[in-house]
Motif scaffolding. Structure first.
Motif, PDB file in Angstrom:
ATOM      1  N   LEU A 222     109.562  18.612  -3.670  1.00  0.00           N
ATOM      2  CA  LEU A 222     110.743  17.784  -3.403  1.00  0.00           C
ATOM      3  C   LEU A 222     111.999  18.489  -3.905  1.00  0.00           C
ATOM      4  O   LEU A 222     111.953  19.206  -4.901  1.00  0.00           O
ATOM      5  CB  LEU A 222     110.609  16.429  -4.116  1.00  0.00           C
ATOM      6  N   PRO A 223     113.145  18.263  -3.245  1.00  0.00           N
ATOM      7  CA  PRO A 223     114.370  18.917  -3.707  1.00  0.00           C
ATOM      8  C   PRO A 223     114.962  18.253  -4.963  1.00  0.00           C
ATOM      9  O   PRO A 223     114.938  17.033  -5.079  1.00  0.00           O
ATOM     10  CB  PRO A 223     115.337  18.748  -2.533  1.00  0.00           C
ATOM     11  N   VAL A 224     115.479  19.083  -5.865  1.00  0.00           N
ATOM     12  CA  VAL A 224     116.277  18.572  -6.978  1.00  0.00           C
ATOM     13  C   VAL A 224     117.726  18.979  -6.702  1.00  0.00           C
ATOM     14  O   VAL A 224     117.981  19.962  -6.031  1.00  0.00           O
ATOM     15  CB  VAL A 224     115.804  19.097  -8.355  1.00  0.00           C
ATOM     16  N   LYS A 225     118.646  18.179  -7.239  1.00  0.00           N
ATOM     17  CA  LYS A 225     120.058  18.333  -6.849  1.00  0.00           C
ATOM     18  C   LYS A 225     120.943  18.500  -8.074  1.00  0.00           C
ATOM     19  O   LYS A 225     120.731  17.822  -9.079  1.00  0.00           O
ATOM     20  CB  LYS A 225     120.441  17.077  -6.055  1.00  0.00           C
ATOM     21  N   ASP A 226     121.931  19.371  -7.980  1.00  0.00           N
ATOM     22  CA  ASP A 226     122.984  19.513  -9.006  1.00  0.00           C
ATOM     23  C   ASP A 226     122.434  19.698 -10.423  1.00  0.00           C
ATOM     24  O   ASP A 226     122.976  19.143 -11.393  1.00  0.00           O
ATOM     25  CB  ASP A 226     123.917  18.293  -8.964  1.00  0.00           C
ATOM     26  N   MET A 227     121.377  20.482 -10.542  1.00  0.00           N
ATOM     27  CA  MET A 227     120.730  20.633 -11.850  1.00  0.00           C
ATOM     28  C   MET A 227     121.604  21.354 -12.880  1.00  0.00           C
ATOM     29  O   MET A 227     121.370  21.253 -14.076  1.00  0.00           O
ATOM     30  CB  MET A 227     119.392  21.369 -11.689  1.00  0.00           C
ATOM     31  N   GLU A 228     122.607  22.108 -12.418  1.00  0.00           N
ATOM     32  CA  GLU A 228     123.460  22.825 -13.362  1.00  0.00           C
ATOM     33  C   GLU A 228     124.373  21.893 -14.151  1.00  0.00           C
ATOM     34  O   GLU A 228     124.983  22.309 -15.137  1.00  0.00           O
ATOM     35  CB  GLU A 228     124.288  23.908 -12.645  1.00  0.00           C
ATOM     36  N   PHE A 229     124.456  20.633 -13.740  1.00  0.00           N
ATOM     37  CA  PHE A 229     125.385  19.722 -14.416  1.00  0.00           C
ATOM     38  C   PHE A 229     124.680  18.908 -15.491  1.00  0.00           C
ATOM     39  O   PHE A 229     123.926  17.987 -15.191  1.00  0.00           O
ATOM     40  CB  PHE A 229     126.060  18.815 -13.390  1.00  0.00           C
ATOM     41  N   LEU A 230     124.891  19.282 -16.734  1.00  0.00           N
ATOM     42  CA  LEU A 230     124.339  18.559 -17.867  1.00  0.00           C
ATOM     43  C   LEU A 230     125.472  18.250 -18.836  1.00  0.00           C
ATOM     44  O   LEU A 230     126.225  19.137 -19.222  1.00  0.00           O
ATOM     45  CB  LEU A 230     123.235  19.371 -18.549  1.00  0.00           C
TER      46      LEU A 230
END
Ligand code: FAD
Length: 568
Positions: A222-230
């Motif tokens: 499944l796709p994960v989205k915008d993971m760089e934003f923490l």
């Protein structure tokens, strides 16, 4: 085992989803599976409050303003129709929870009280002293019991099982017995919470916030989205990184450097301490970088959060938990002395990609809560908007999952996945461990905080990514489980969680390297400006069978407000 609708996670998102699901159709078999007892979910740690434009304090507030503040706060990466939906649902869902018995703090006239919060143009945050999440979680749990929701408490989900088109179920361990089972379901809601524990030792999150559902989604294609934003929250306690709520500043707390200055005047002259979190966190780190922070005997650098001028009465009434935490974990009574604080890894804006109906690309698989990315928070979440997001989209997911289950039958298969998981766990249990889990977790936290922290740049991130790859490689070769028992084997559970953390850290690092701009929580010294021309998109990542990543650009819905520069 078979259930019609399985909700994985019993935080605010999972419990609200379960409630909506049973209310939608009592005849279905609906169950919640959770690795910790429901009332121990991280939602219970939420302090400051939940946003809704009730206009109880400021009559000029409305849903439109809430929508705009959220979009601006997101640095224009949020999907605007989704934000609008959330903000317009907010007053309704607050009243629904009020009727369930959530004990909100009140104004003199009996209406729900509201306090100012970061990045909000009006006093909009409803609260219950500084224990909002605690009271929400307990009320929702009671309501679930009342409605007859079934609970599989202390079960650990391993993997999502599907046939490439639709859901089959999940594999999970019963922690009490060590048995691994395939639980067949028509629909699954992933409400497994966030993953800020990748910053082990530098995070406000509970031990269980290890992104298990998000990692399982990645493994399931499944796709994960915008993971760089923490998001880094500006005020974690100096030693433990435990959170000091934004409400401390909402109630009038000041941030002070070693010159005794309220330094936020340099960075957010209008909003001061109540600028959005990304900005305030960077400002604190900037003060420290430029030598205006404090340093303790153990080398920890920090600034002061001063509440002393609020007076004992207000602190005891509005911020009792903060006072307790400061006394217990810093030995400091905020009535008398300022609290030493520094930014702490706090919230994952990124997560499992869904549309506004909480659907993932696999039929029957839904996600809600911090594990999900709709996206309503874009590049930076406003305080008080997550408790809102989890109940609004928990509600949607519950209803949608029921609707799907009503119109379908159980899918076939999944036994092969069960065998694979049993085999993997057996191997892990038999492996002689040549490394220590505790040390490896600390190493992960150090790498992430140093190389993927508040400020980032290309060479630091590249160096960090090399270290991370090395850690991942060592863990897969050398990390085993020392406790060989089947009953309540928390060593096994922690090891499985650590593998999930590695998977998340890997994708977060990869996503970070692709984004050559600064936006919201994501700040690079080498690309300090937002670049809408090239980077106004959602990063969408799927994992290939060989472990490599596929990177795609997802469109951002900017149908309501034109992106503009953020000023506070
Ligand atoms: C200290 C702190 C204070 C906060 N304060 C606020 C605030 O004032 N206002 C606000 O809006 N937001 C706040 N937030 C953010 C907000 O609380 C969270 O984003 C939100 O509560 C997440 O809810 P959730 O239901 O998605 O996940 P969680 O509450 O984290 O629940 C996750 C659930 O998933 C289950 N789970 C996870 N993995 C597995 C697995 N492998 N198998 C089975 N079950 C699993 C867990 O058992 C748990 O029940 C705060 C966060 C923190 C950490």
């Amino acid at each position: 085992m078979k259930v019609d609708v399985l909700i994985v996670g019993a935080g605010g998102a999972g419990l609200y989803a379960a409630l909506s699901a049973v209310k939608e159709n009592k005849d279905l078999n609906i169950a919640v599976l959770t690795k910790v007892y429901p009332t121990r979910s991280h939602t219970g740690a939420a302090q400051g409050g939940i946003n809704a434009a009730l206009a109880n304090v400021d009559p000029t507030d409305n849903e439109e303003l809430h929508t705009f503040d959220t979009i601006k706060g997101s640095d224009y990466l949020a999907d605007q129709e989704a934000v609008k939906y959330m903000c317009f649902e907010a007053p309704k869902i607050i009243r629904a929870m009020e009727h369930m018995g959530v004990p909100f703090s009140r104004l003199g006239n009996g209406k729900i009280a509201q306090r100012p919060f970061g990045g909000a143009s009006r006093d909009r945050t409803c609260y219950s002293a500084d224990k909002m999440g605690h009271v929400m979680l307990h009320t929702l749990f009671e309501q679930c019991i009342r409605e007859g929701v079934k609970f599989l408490n202390e079960w650990f989900m391993l993997n999502i099982v599907h046939d490439g088109k639709r859901a089959i179920g999940v594999t999970a361990i019963n922690i009490a017995t060590g048995e691994v089972k395939l639980i067949k379901t028509k629909s699954i809601i992933l409400a497994t919470g966030g993953h800020s524990r990748i910053y082990w030792g530098y995070t406000s999150n509970a031990l269980g916030c290890t992104g298990d559902g998000t990692a399982a989604a990645l493994r399931a294609g499944l796709p994960v989205k915008d993971m760089e934003f923490l998001q880094f929250h500006p005020t974690g306690l100096r030693k433990s990184a435990i959170l000091v709520t934004e409400a401390a500043r909402g109630e009038g707390g000041h941030l002070i450097n070693n010159k005794g200055e309220r330094f936020m005047k340099r960075y957010a002259p209008e909003k001061m301490e109540l600028g959005p979190r990304d900005l305030v966190s960077r400002s604190i780190m900037q003060e420290i970088r430029e030598g205006r922070g404090f340093k303790d005997d153990e080398g920890r650098e920090y600034v002061h959060l001063d509440l002393t001028h609020l007076g004992a009465e207000k602190i005891k009434e509005r911020l009792p938990q903060i006072r307790e935490l400061a006394i217990d974990f810093e030995g400091i009574d905020p009535i008398k002395e300022p609290i030493p604080i520094k930014p702490t890894a706090h919230y994952a804006m990124g997560g499992i990609h869904t549309n506004i109906k909480c659907e993932t690309p696999i039929e029957g698989v839904y996600a809600a809560g911090e594990a999900q990315c709709v996206s309503v928070h874009g590049a930076n979440r406003l305080g008080g908007n997550s408790l809102l997001d989890i109940v609004v989209f928990g509600n949607v997911a519950g209803k949608e999952a029921v609707r799907y289950a009503e119109g379908t039958d159980f899918a076939q298969g999944g036994e092969g996945k069960l065998e694979d998981d049993v085999k993997f766990i057996t191997e892990l249990m038999n492996r002689e461990s040549k490394e220590t889990l505790g040390d490896m977790r600390n190493e992960l936290g150090e790498i992430m905080f140093k190389h993927f922290g508040v400020f980032k740049n290309e060479s630091e991130m590249q160096e960090g990514y090399e270290k991370l790859k090395n850690l991942i490689d060592r863990a897969h070769k050398h990390l085993g489980v020392e406790d060989k028992s089947k009953v309540f084997n928390l060593d096994l559970q922690s090891t499985l969680e650590f593998f999930n953390l590695l998977e998340i850290a890997d994708v977060l690092a990869y996503a970070s390297l692709q984004r050559k701009e600064s936006r919201g929580s994501f700040y690079r010294d080498d690309y300090p400006k937002r670049n809408d021309e090239e980077f106004l998109y959602h990063s969408m990542i799927t994992k290939n069978a060989d472990g490599s990543f596929n990177y795609e650009k997802g469109e951002v819905d900017i149908s309501l407000y034109e992106p503009a520069e953020r000023k506070y």
